[in-house]
Design an enzyme around this catalytic site. Sequence first.
Site, PDB file in Angstrom:
ATOM      1  N   CYS A  53      12.394   4.917  -2.117  1.00 31.89           N
ATOM      2  CA  CYS A  53      12.372   6.346  -2.463  1.00 31.89           C
ATOM      3  C   CYS A  53      11.764   7.152  -1.320  1.00 31.89           C
ATOM      4  CB  CYS A  53      11.584   6.540  -3.752  1.00 31.89           C
ATOM      5  SG  CYS A  53      11.310   8.260  -4.193  1.00 31.89           S
ATOM      6  N   CYS A  87       9.086   9.999  -2.363  1.00 24.90           N
ATOM      7  CA  CYS A  87       7.862   9.478  -2.980  1.00 24.90           C
ATOM      8  C   CYS A  87       6.673   9.535  -2.019  1.00 24.90           C
ATOM      9  CB  CYS A  87       8.086   8.055  -3.480  1.00 24.90           C
ATOM     10  SG  CYS A  87       9.244   7.980  -4.871  1.00 24.90           S
TER      11      CYS A  87
END
Length: 146
Positions: A64, A67
């Site tokens: 991700c 993130c």
Amino acid sequence: MIEITILAVMLLAALAVGVILRRREGRVRAADVIEIPSARADLLAAVGVTGSVPAVLHFSADWCGPCAAVRRVVADVTGQLAESAQPPLDIEVDIDAEPALAKELNVLSLPTTFVFDSEGRERFRISGVPKVTDLRSALEPLTVAA
């Protein structure tokens, strides 16, 4: 000519949907305060949300990209509130390691961030990267002594 009109209408509809979704991303939304079922409480306690102090729980994954930005925002806000009466916890959970918790909390996309109060109740849910000011204003009232 009809094809061009249909194409133009579809493009405008797609643009409108994109703008609406983009405006919602990163917004702090209040959650319904409900009693915590024991299964949920057990899963939350396993990752560190004990209900003794406020906590910021954010789901992430190695794959991700956004993130990393959430990590920085949450660390910044929890660092700013570290000297408060009830300093908040910063808890990061890998969605691949805790799929049962993600399912229990209805995490449908990454990054997703939750703010829990000192009683372990979910107060806010944030999809996307939160803004520092929004996260701080949501978390600050929860850090004062009762």
